[in-house]
Design an enzyme around this catalytic site. Structure first.
Site, PDB file in Angstrom:
ATOM      1  N   LYS A  81     -46.255  75.554   4.032  1.00 47.27           N
ATOM      2  CA  LYS A  81     -45.978  75.898   5.428  1.00 47.27           C
ATOM      3  C   LYS A  81     -45.475  77.336   5.559  1.00 47.27           C
ATOM      4  O   LYS A  81     -45.483  77.882   6.662  1.00 47.27           O
ATOM      5  CB  LYS A  81     -44.978  74.930   6.039  1.00 47.27           C
ATOM      6  N   ASP A  82     -45.042  77.970   4.447  1.00 49.98           N
ATOM      7  CA  ASP A  82     -44.582  79.358   4.474  1.00 49.98           C
ATOM      8  C   ASP A  82     -45.723  80.358   4.350  1.00 49.98           C
ATOM      9  O   ASP A  82     -45.505  81.567   4.484  1.00 49.98           O
ATOM     10  CB  ASP A  82     -43.597  79.622   3.330  1.00 49.98           C
ATOM     11  N   SER A 127     -35.904  77.326  13.123  1.00 52.67           N
ATOM     12  CA  SER A 127     -37.313  77.171  13.461  1.00 52.67           C
ATOM     13  C   SER A 127     -37.513  77.165  14.978  1.00 52.67           C
ATOM     14  O   SER A 127     -36.910  76.357  15.687  1.00 52.67           O
ATOM     15  CB  SER A 127     -37.838  75.855  12.867  1.00 52.67           C
ATOM     16  N   ARG A 129     -40.231  76.199  16.399  1.00 52.64           N
ATOM     17  CA  ARG A 129     -40.902  74.923  16.679  1.00 52.64           C
ATOM     18  C   ARG A 129     -39.886  73.799  16.874  1.00 52.64           C
ATOM     19  O   ARG A 129     -39.977  73.029  17.834  1.00 52.64           O
ATOM     20  CB  ARG A 129     -41.843  74.586  15.506  1.00 52.64           C
ATOM     21  N   ARG A 130     -38.919  73.706  15.962  1.00 52.87           N
ATOM     22  CA  ARG A 130     -37.907  72.659  16.086  1.00 52.87           C
ATOM     23  C   ARG A 130     -37.038  72.882  17.319  1.00 52.87           C
ATOM     24  O   ARG A 130     -36.711  71.934  18.041  1.00 52.87           O
ATOM     25  CB  ARG A 130     -37.046  72.604  14.820  1.00 52.87           C
ATOM     26  N   ARG A 147     -30.212  80.216   9.023  1.00 47.33           N
ATOM     27  CA  ARG A 147     -31.208  80.447   7.988  1.00 47.33           C
ATOM     28  C   ARG A 147     -30.559  80.207   6.640  1.00 47.33           C
ATOM     29  O   ARG A 147     -29.371  79.924   6.544  1.00 47.33           O
ATOM     30  CB  ARG A 147     -31.755  81.870   8.090  1.00 47.33           C
ATOM     31  N   GLY A 148     -31.346  80.356   5.583  1.00 46.20           N
ATOM     32  CA  GLY A 148     -30.840  80.158   4.235  1.00 46.20           C
ATOM     33  C   GLY A 148     -31.538  79.010   3.550  1.00 46.20           C
ATOM     34  O   GLY A 148     -32.322  78.275   4.151  1.00 46.20           O
ATOM     35  N   VAL A 150     -31.758  75.324   1.409  1.00 49.30           N
ATOM     36  CA  VAL A 150     -31.300  73.999   1.846  1.00 49.30           C
ATOM     37  C   VAL A 150     -29.796  73.839   1.645  1.00 49.30           C
ATOM     38  O   VAL A 150     -29.076  73.385   2.552  1.00 49.30           O
ATOM     39  CB  VAL A 150     -32.061  72.888   1.079  1.00 49.30           C
ATOM     40  N   THR A 152     -27.465  76.108   1.475  1.00 48.91           N
ATOM     41  CA  THR A 152     -26.739  76.977   2.413  1.00 48.91           C
ATOM     42  C   THR A 152     -26.705  76.357   3.805  1.00 48.91           C
ATOM     43  O   THR A 152     -25.656  76.343   4.469  1.00 48.91           O
ATOM     44  CB  THR A 152     -27.402  78.359   2.482  1.00 48.91           C
ATOM     45  N   ARG A 153     -27.828  75.819   4.243  1.00 49.88           N
ATOM     46  CA  ARG A 153     -27.871  75.238   5.591  1.00 49.88           C
ATOM     47  C   ARG A 153     -27.019  73.968   5.681  1.00 49.88           C
ATOM     48  O   ARG A 153     -26.389  73.712   6.704  1.00 49.88           O
ATOM     49  CB  ARG A 153     -29.324  74.972   5.997  1.00 49.88           C
ATOM     50  N   CYS A 240     -47.604  84.111  13.732  1.00 51.68           N
ATOM     51  CA  CYS A 240     -46.404  84.603  14.379  1.00 51.68           C
ATOM     52  C   CYS A 240     -45.627  83.377  14.848  1.00 51.68           C
ATOM     53  O   CYS A 240     -46.211  82.341  15.149  1.00 51.68           O
ATOM     54  CB  CYS A 240     -46.743  85.515  15.556  1.00 51.68           C
TER      55      CYS A 240
END
Length: 298
Positions: A81-82, A127, A129-130, A147-148, A150, A152-153, A240
């Site tokens: 997905k990246d 995200s 989208r989320r 961000r960061g 898993v 870190t989040r 984008c």
């Protein structure tokens, strides 16, 4: 080939995914030697700025792809997905592993689900989208940009005084953190990102030996849905950062898929579902994108 050089990002999840590829290759070729090389990407170096301002999806793969093109590594392992929908000249996706759970999940600070927050609270995600799908369902939520990696989040739930965060199930499952999941989000409510949960193996187009090697561990059904979803993404122009989701499944040679686009300015959501033969994955993914664009008035 004496040794296969594997390039990856250096996060715990990225290394876990590289080792999954390494394990499958060694199972198929017991005498194969492998070496994992950690490569810092611009997305890793700058872990605070908004992704859309940094150039979108490519910030997590560009430096690794440069290492491939300069023959410093033989394969690159990515979260698919990246990856931008169009690859640099000379590179191809040579293999994909079996898809993990494609759903998004809610990790709560106190065990409450999104519904139990009663439409209020502070929820973290990086995200678009989320964010868009959350606000469409719960317009009174406060969405906090995070961000960061898993780990870190997960720490930011408490350091940022959040009620919870939304993550991909696949990453938590691969890291052995499934017990942290409070709620699996239904795909009708939170359509995943194209290719979420898929590990992609990228290589040089002209490296026939490596392409033949890694093709042996490809999961056929995952490859089919990856082709469909990447064709959808390329046609829609979703590299984008936009509030766009698409997820497909294969059963008995047939693809079934659903997608969503949310226009936050107009406060409008456009959805479509799609069924087709799996042999037509690329063409049908593009047709689904065009249909969704028409529904959205784009």
């Amino acid at each position: 080939m004496t040794k296969l050089r594997i390039g990856t990002r250096g996060s715990r999840l990225a290394l876990c995914q590289a080792r999954l590829v390494e394990t499958e290759l060694r199972a198929a070729f017991p005498s194969l030697e492998t070496e994992i090389t950690e490569i810092k990407t611009s997305g890793d170096i700058n872990s605070e700025e908004d992704i859309s301002r940094m150039g979108g999806k490519g910030i997590f793969v560009k430096e690794i792809e440069q290492s491939l093109l300069s023959d410093e590594i033989d394969i690159a392992v990515h979260s698919m997905k990246d990856m931008p929908s169009v690859l640099p000249d000379g590179l191809v996706i040579g293999s994909v592993l079996k898809r993990e759970d494609s759903r998004d999940v809610f990790v709560s600070a106190d065990g409450r689900t999104l519904e139990q927050l009663e439409g209020k609270g502070r929820v973290g995600t990086g995200s678009i989208r989320r964010r868009a799908q959350l606000l469409f369902r719960f317009p009174n939520l406060e969405i906090v940009s995070i961000r960061g990696n898993v780990d870190t989040r997960l720490k930011k739930i408490f350091s940022e005084d959040l009620d919870g965060i939304v993550l991909a199930a696949a990453g938590l499952n691969r890291l052995g953190l499934s017990e942290r999941i409070t709620q699996h989000l239904a795909q009708d409510d939170m359509v995943p990102a194209p290719c979420q949960g898929i590990i992609a193996i990228e290589c040089r187009e002209d490296d026939t030996e490596t392409r033949n090697l890694i093709s042996s561990i490809t999961h056929p059904d995952t490859e089919t849905v990856a082709v469909f979803e990447r064709s959808f993404l390329e046609t829609f122009g979703g590299d984008c950062q936009i509030p766009l989701g698409c997820c497909a499944r294969v059963h008995l040679g047939k693809i079934s898929a659903h997608s969503v686009f949310i226009d936050m300015e107009e406060k409008a959501v456009s959805r479509n579902t799609w069924k087709c033969d799996s042999e037509k994955a690329s063409a049908e993914g593009s047709l689904m994108a065009k249909d969704l664009m028409k529904r959205a008035g784009l």
